[in-house]
Design an enzyme around this catalytic site. Structure first.
Site, PDB file in Angstrom:
ATOM      1  N   ARG A   1      76.251  28.774 -27.562  1.00 30.10           N
ATOM      2  CA  ARG A   1      76.597  27.709 -28.516  1.00 30.10           C
ATOM      3  C   ARG A   1      78.093  27.614 -28.767  1.00 30.10           C
ATOM      4  O   ARG A   1      78.612  26.561 -29.133  1.00 30.10           O
ATOM      5  CB  ARG A   1      75.960  27.989 -29.886  1.00 30.10           C
ATOM      6  CG  ARG A   1      74.491  27.696 -29.975  1.00 30.10           C
ATOM      7  CD  ARG A   1      74.070  27.701 -31.441  1.00 30.10           C
ATOM      8  NE  ARG A   1      72.671  28.003 -31.580  1.00 30.10           N
ATOM      9  CZ  ARG A   1      71.686  27.102 -31.398  1.00 30.10           C
ATOM     10  NH1 ARG A   1      71.965  25.865 -31.098  1.00 30.10           N
ATOM     11  NH2 ARG A   1      70.429  27.471 -31.535  1.00 30.10           N
TER      12      ARG A   1
ATOM     13  N   ASP B   1      66.004  14.566 -24.460  1.00 31.95           N
ATOM     14  CA  ASP B   1      65.514  15.011 -23.161  1.00 31.95           C
ATOM     15  C   ASP B   1      64.215  14.241 -22.856  1.00 31.95           C
ATOM     16  O   ASP B   1      64.258  13.088 -22.447  1.00 31.95           O
ATOM     17  CB  ASP B   1      65.327  16.533 -23.254  1.00 31.95           C
ATOM     18  CG  ASP B   1      64.972  17.206 -21.944  1.00 31.95           C
ATOM     19  OD1 ASP B   1      65.313  16.681 -20.878  1.00 31.95           O
ATOM     20  OD2 ASP B   1      64.351  18.287 -21.991  1.00 31.95           O
TER      21      ASP B   1
ATOM     22  N   PHE C   1      70.357  22.247 -17.277  1.00 32.66           N
ATOM     23  CA  PHE C   1      70.221  22.811 -18.616  1.00 32.66           C
ATOM     24  C   PHE C   1      71.609  22.872 -19.263  1.00 32.66           C
ATOM     25  O   PHE C   1      72.495  23.584 -18.810  1.00 32.66           O
ATOM     26  CB  PHE C   1      69.558  24.190 -18.595  1.00 32.66           C
ATOM     27  CG  PHE C   1      68.983  24.512 -19.940  1.00 32.66           C
ATOM     28  CD1 PHE C   1      67.665  24.208 -20.240  1.00 32.66           C
ATOM     29  CD2 PHE C   1      69.791  25.050 -20.931  1.00 32.66           C
ATOM     30  CE1 PHE C   1      67.155  24.445 -21.512  1.00 32.66           C
ATOM     31  CE2 PHE C   1      69.289  25.287 -22.209  1.00 32.66           C
ATOM     32  CZ  PHE C   1      67.962  24.984 -22.487  1.00 32.66           C
TER      33      PHE C   1
ATOM     34  N   GLU D   1      71.943  13.865 -33.205  1.00 34.08           N
ATOM     35  CA  GLU D   1      71.200  14.792 -32.337  1.00 34.08           C
ATOM     36  C   GLU D   1      72.117  15.323 -31.233  1.00 34.08           C
ATOM     37  O   GLU D   1      73.126  14.699 -30.889  1.00 34.08           O
ATOM     38  CB  GLU D   1      69.991  14.002 -31.778  1.00 34.08           C
ATOM     39  CG  GLU D   1      69.100  14.691 -30.800  1.00 34.08           C
ATOM     40  CD  GLU D   1      68.425  15.958 -31.285  1.00 34.08           C
ATOM     41  OE1 GLU D   1      69.154  16.886 -31.661  1.00 34.08           O
ATOM     42  OE2 GLU D   1      67.180  16.046 -31.224  1.00 34.08           O
ATOM     43  N   ASP D   2      71.763  16.469 -30.684  1.00 31.07           N
ATOM     44  CA  ASP D   2      72.585  17.038 -29.604  1.00 31.07           C
ATOM     45  C   ASP D   2      72.186  16.476 -28.238  1.00 31.07           C
ATOM     46  O   ASP D   2      73.035  16.162 -27.415  1.00 31.07           O
ATOM     47  CB  ASP D   2      72.498  18.577 -29.596  1.00 31.07           C
ATOM     48  CG  ASP D   2      71.066  19.108 -29.484  1.00 31.07           C
ATOM     49  OD1 ASP D   2      70.096  18.320 -29.564  1.00 31.07           O
ATOM     50  OD2 ASP D   2      70.917  20.337 -29.329  1.00 31.07           O
TER      51      ASP D   2
HETATM   52  P1  IMP Z   1      62.970  16.600 -26.149  1.00 32.75           P
HETATM   53  O1  IMP Z   1      61.946  16.628 -27.236  1.00 32.75           O
HETATM   54  O2  IMP Z   1      62.412  16.984 -24.805  1.00 32.75           O
HETATM   55  O3  IMP Z   1      63.722  15.282 -26.078  1.00 32.75           O
HETATM   56  O4  IMP Z   1      63.993  17.749 -26.410  1.00 32.75           O
HETATM   57  C1  IMP Z   1      64.805  17.705 -27.457  1.00 32.75           C
HETATM   58  C2  IMP Z   1      65.372  19.053 -27.826  1.00 32.75           C
HETATM   59  O5  IMP Z   1      65.204  20.075 -26.831  1.00 32.75           O
HETATM   60  C3  IMP Z   1      66.851  18.841 -27.963  1.00 32.75           C
HETATM   61  O6  IMP Z   1      67.174  18.389 -29.243  1.00 32.75           O
HETATM   62  C4  IMP Z   1      67.382  20.202 -27.644  1.00 32.75           C
HETATM   63  O7  IMP Z   1      67.407  20.960 -28.841  1.00 32.75           O
HETATM   64  C5  IMP Z   1      66.403  20.790 -26.657  1.00 32.75           C
HETATM   65  N1  IMP Z   1      66.921  20.579 -25.290  1.00 32.75           N
HETATM   66  C6  IMP Z   1      66.514  19.672 -24.374  1.00 32.75           C
HETATM   67  N2  IMP Z   1      67.234  19.756 -23.250  1.00 32.75           N
HETATM   68  C7  IMP Z   1      68.120  20.745 -23.453  1.00 32.75           C
HETATM   69  C8  IMP Z   1      69.174  21.299 -22.660  1.00 32.75           C
HETATM   70  O8  IMP Z   1      69.471  20.910 -21.519  1.00 32.75           O
HETATM   71  N3  IMP Z   1      69.879  22.311 -23.243  1.00 32.75           N
HETATM   72  C9  IMP Z   1      69.616  22.783 -24.486  1.00 32.75           C
HETATM   73  N4  IMP Z   1      68.659  22.279 -25.275  1.00 32.75           N
HETATM   74  C10 IMP Z   1      67.924  21.272 -24.755  1.00 32.75           C
HETATM   75 MG    MG Z   2      68.132  19.222 -30.754  1.00 38.68          MG
END
Ligand code: IMP
Ligand code: MG
Length: 177
Positions: free
Chosen positions: A165, A103, A152, A99-100
């Site tokens: 990207r 959050d 962000f 995963e990247d």
């Molecule tokens: P979560 O479900 O809130 O944990 O968010 C997960 C997804 O939201 C990540 O896999 C990212 O694709 C996107 N995301 C969350 N925070 C960021 C950020 O700071 N930059 C870019 N994408 C984000």
């Molecule tokens: Mg992601």
């Protein structure tokens, strides 16, 4: 072209390389001979995945899945669904999700639950970055690259509404919520 925020470097490409090298060493240690299936979460993980697998010197397979949540805002809100599913059997396999960024934790918890029900031999998570300050659901990250502040994040595959990207460094942008 409309004005856009200027990305500021959080981790340089050299720091990213050193961290991906470190993660690859940890993964090599644990997965040698296990023929794992690495599952990347699109699109944000594709650059990380490409660099990571080239440092793994044993047989493995790669898959990608796409998840979507409604809305394009900063937060993941609402229902998650699988847009592009898997073409490879998960049952009995050693699965490593790539995963990247974790959050709130909603996205990855959904995916880990989904994969866990398919009875893999093992299921672990490797995430390039972690933003623990915004966590809503607890997530155990087995292989973690960087802990990032509540900003962000963009670059090294990670986007802001499809922008940035291509940046080779991990950066952040100031955006409105
Ligand atoms: P979560 O479900 O809130 O944990 O968010 C997960 C997804 O939201 C990540 O896999 C990212 O694709 C996107 N995301 C969350 N925070 C960021 C950020 O700071 N930059 C870019 N994408 C984000
Ligand atoms: Mg992601």
């Amino acid at each position: 072209m409309s004005s856009q925020p200027k990305p500021q470097i959080l981790f340089t490409r050299q720091e990213v390389k050193a961290t991906v090298d470190r993660l690859a060493a940890e993964i090599r240690e644990d997965y040698q001979g296990k023929h794992p299936l690495l599952i990347g979460v699109l699109k944000g993980s594709f650059v990380f995945m490409a660099d990571l697998i080239r440092l793994l010197d044993f047989p493995l397979e790669v898959e990608f899945i796409t998840l979507s949540s409604y809305g394009r805002g900063r937060s993941t809100r609402g229902e998650l669904r699988m847009v592009k599913g898997l073409h490879t059997e998960v049952k009995g396999r050693h699965i490593l999700v790539v995963e990247d960024i974790v959050d709130t934790g909603h996205t990855i918890s959904f995916l880990l639950d989904y994969l866990g029900k398919k009875k893999p031999a093992s299921l672990r998570l490797c995430s390039l970055t972690d933003k623990p300050s915004r966590r809503q659901i607890p997530v155990a990250i087995d292989y973690l690259g960087f802990t990032v502040p509540d900003k962000f994040i963009v670059g090294y595959g990670i986007d802001w509404d499809e922008r940035f990207r291509y940046l080779p460094d991990i950066c952040f942008v100031e955006v409105e919520d």
